[in-house]
Scaffold this motif. Sequence first.
Motif, PDB file in Angstrom:
ATOM      1  N   HIS A  19      -0.266  -8.313   8.833  1.00  0.00           N
ATOM      2  CA  HIS A  19      -0.806  -9.617   9.119  1.00  0.00           C
ATOM      3  C   HIS A  19      -0.524 -10.808   9.289  1.00  0.00           C
ATOM      4  CE1 HIS A  19       3.835  -9.354   9.574  1.00  0.00           C
ATOM      5  NE2 HIS A  19       3.112 -10.693   9.787  1.00  0.00           N
ATOM      6  N   ASP A  20      -1.159 -11.852   8.698  1.00  0.00           N
ATOM      7  CA  ASP A  20      -0.887 -13.210   9.759  1.00  0.00           C
ATOM      8  C   ASP A  20      -0.235 -14.313   9.158  1.00  0.00           C
ATOM      9  OD1 ASP A  20      -2.040 -15.384  11.170  1.00  0.00           O
ATOM     10  OD2 ASP A  20      -4.167 -14.883  11.680  1.00  0.00           O
ATOM     11  N   ARG A  21       0.514 -14.931   9.412  1.00  0.00           N
ATOM     12  CA  ARG A  21       1.446 -15.827   9.171  1.00  0.00           C
ATOM     13  C   ARG A  21       1.295 -17.086   9.552  1.00  0.00           C
ATOM     14  NH1 ARG A  21       6.634 -17.293  10.657  1.00  0.00           N
ATOM     15  NH2 ARG A  21       7.174 -16.351  12.356  1.00  0.00           N
ATOM     16  N   PRO A  22       0.886 -18.292   9.238  1.00  0.00           N
ATOM     17  CA  PRO A  22       0.379 -20.223  10.017  1.00  0.00           C
ATOM     18  C   PRO A  22       1.438 -20.333   9.468  1.00  0.00           C
ATOM     19  CG  PRO A  22      -0.839 -18.950   8.286  1.00  0.00           C
ATOM     20  CD  PRO A  22      -0.670 -17.942   7.754  1.00  0.00           C
ATOM     21  N   TRP A  63       2.073  -3.222  -6.815  1.00  0.00           N
ATOM     22  CA  TRP A  63       1.189  -3.438  -5.700  1.00  0.00           C
ATOM     23  C   TRP A  63       0.781  -4.458  -5.085  1.00  0.00           C
ATOM     24  CZ3 TRP A  63       1.228   1.470  -3.212  1.00  0.00           C
ATOM     25  CH2 TRP A  63       2.392   2.043  -3.871  1.00  0.00           C
ATOM     26  N   ALA A  64       0.886  -5.084  -3.623  1.00  0.00           N
ATOM     27  CA  ALA A  64       0.207  -6.741  -4.007  1.00  0.00           C
ATOM     28  C   ALA A  64      -0.446  -5.992  -2.831  1.00  0.00           C
ATOM     29  CB  ALA A  64       1.153  -7.552  -3.198  1.00  0.00           C
ATOM     30  N   THR A  65      -1.393  -5.361  -3.566  1.00  0.00           N
ATOM     31  CA  THR A  65      -2.270  -4.679  -2.701  1.00  0.00           C
ATOM     32  C   THR A  65      -4.086  -4.656  -2.385  1.00  0.00           C
ATOM     33  OG1 THR A  65      -1.980  -2.676  -3.742  1.00  0.00           O
ATOM     34  CG2 THR A  65      -0.932  -2.269  -1.985  1.00  0.00           C
ATOM     35  N   GLY A  66      -4.033  -6.027  -3.173  1.00  0.00           N
ATOM     36  CA  GLY A  66      -5.292  -6.154  -2.649  1.00  0.00           C
ATOM     37  C   GLY A  66      -6.081  -6.443  -3.787  1.00  0.00           C
ATOM     38  N   VAL A  74      -7.257  -8.031   7.259  1.00  0.00           N
ATOM     39  CA  VAL A  74      -6.306  -8.330   7.555  1.00  0.00           C
ATOM     40  C   VAL A  74      -5.587  -9.575   6.396  1.00  0.00           C
ATOM     41  CG1 VAL A  74      -3.837  -9.880   8.920  1.00  0.00           C
ATOM     42  CG2 VAL A  74      -5.676  -7.711   9.302  1.00  0.00           C
ATOM     43  N   THR A  75      -4.206  -9.486   5.646  1.00  0.00           N
ATOM     44  CA  THR A  75      -3.539 -10.367   4.957  1.00  0.00           C
ATOM     45  C   THR A  75      -3.313 -11.165   5.544  1.00  0.00           C
ATOM     46  OG1 THR A  75      -1.615  -9.206   4.853  1.00  0.00           O
ATOM     47  CG2 THR A  75      -2.545  -8.912   3.214  1.00  0.00           C
TER      48      THR A  75
END
Length: 428
Positions: A199-202, A340-343, A233-234
């Motif tokens: 993941h990316d978390r700004p 499922w938060a899988t897009g 990448v989420t």
Amino acid sequence: MPSEETEVVVVGAGQAGVAVSEHLGAQGVPHIVLERRRIAERWRLERWDSLVANGPAWHDRFPGLEFADVDPDAFASKEQVADYLVAYAEKIGAPIRCGVEVTSVRRHTGRPGFRVDTSQGSIDARFVVAATGPFQRPVIPPVVPEGAVPLQIHSSGYRNPEQLPEGAVLVVGAGSSGVQIADELRRSGRQVFLSVGPHDRPPRAYRGRDFCWWLGVLGIWDAQTPPEGAGHVTIAVSGARGGHTVDFRALAAAGVELVGLTASYDDGVLRFAPDLATNIALGDAKYLEFLRAADAYVERNGLGLPEEPQAHILGPDPDCVTGPRLELDLAEADVTSIVWATGFATDYSWLEVDAFDVNGRPDQRRGVSCEPGVYFLGLPWLSRRGSSFIWGVWHDARYVADHITTQRRYLAYGTTDRPGAAPATRKN
């Protein structure tokens, strides 16, 4: 049955369809927007109750209209976003027909254009814009068999904690949806496990500016291709409760147990990859890289933005990261629900033209398809990082409308039917 005719059929009346309708209308291009339900219906029916936009109202909007009932620095609720798009469609006089489902689009043989078959008849169009966006088909990986827990649900079907049966919950996915749902469930008193992948978390905000502002001044919104390996990448960011930086350490401290990527299931036991610490560390590295880029920008431009040294302090990893759980007996842990938060995957089964690559993805450049006359809008990275956001799709839509207008001029050369002379629609 006689067919209706128009120059452009736009499929979908979400943010992409409304945006391209504005630009087509401004250029005098006859068009119809077809929507199988209501304008911006996914915002109303396929989002959880407490969802708010991930960007502030001053940023996540079209240029021609501000939110009427939202402070510019606040985050609009899902209903406010849907109402905004309805109001915008009314403002521009978009020719939207709701309750009309497109069942197929096929190219004509021996003459230009396409036949658009719908639930209410057929339309002949010279151009077709697929503006259905990226959130068409929820994806649930085939890991846990049906019946292994009382309820398995995709994040698009989740509404609130009361919807789930009593018991613990496993949330799979650490993007914006996953972390917000996990946090809401934890605050409702549930025991929550959160499966965290790459993941990316700004930061939500830094040195007095929202991260949307930073992405703008740093040129990140305009990046034309994702960093290598980062295309899927989420992004973990939240506007919930006034907006805050997603912090997995804080989630763990509040009682959410973090686990690695959900890998396999066997006889009631779910197994996780031993990658949790790596995923957290890589997310931290991107976060700190963002802060350093922002600091460099402030220094380079001599800005008087307040320093924020505490933002660089991450703190120790929680026990669930240093000694991660690799197996979870669902019955023993009383896990009764998996969210499922899988897009999502796209679904263009109705678009029966040669506009896709060997992997079934739209073959396009800035929304212009390899199939002449077919266009795509609303997809991530269509032309830049901001393409799938409300403001970003507006700019992509302008490019698509300009391209259609140019093609109409070519096609009209040497004919008496000049662009702009025809009525919006006509019956045979």
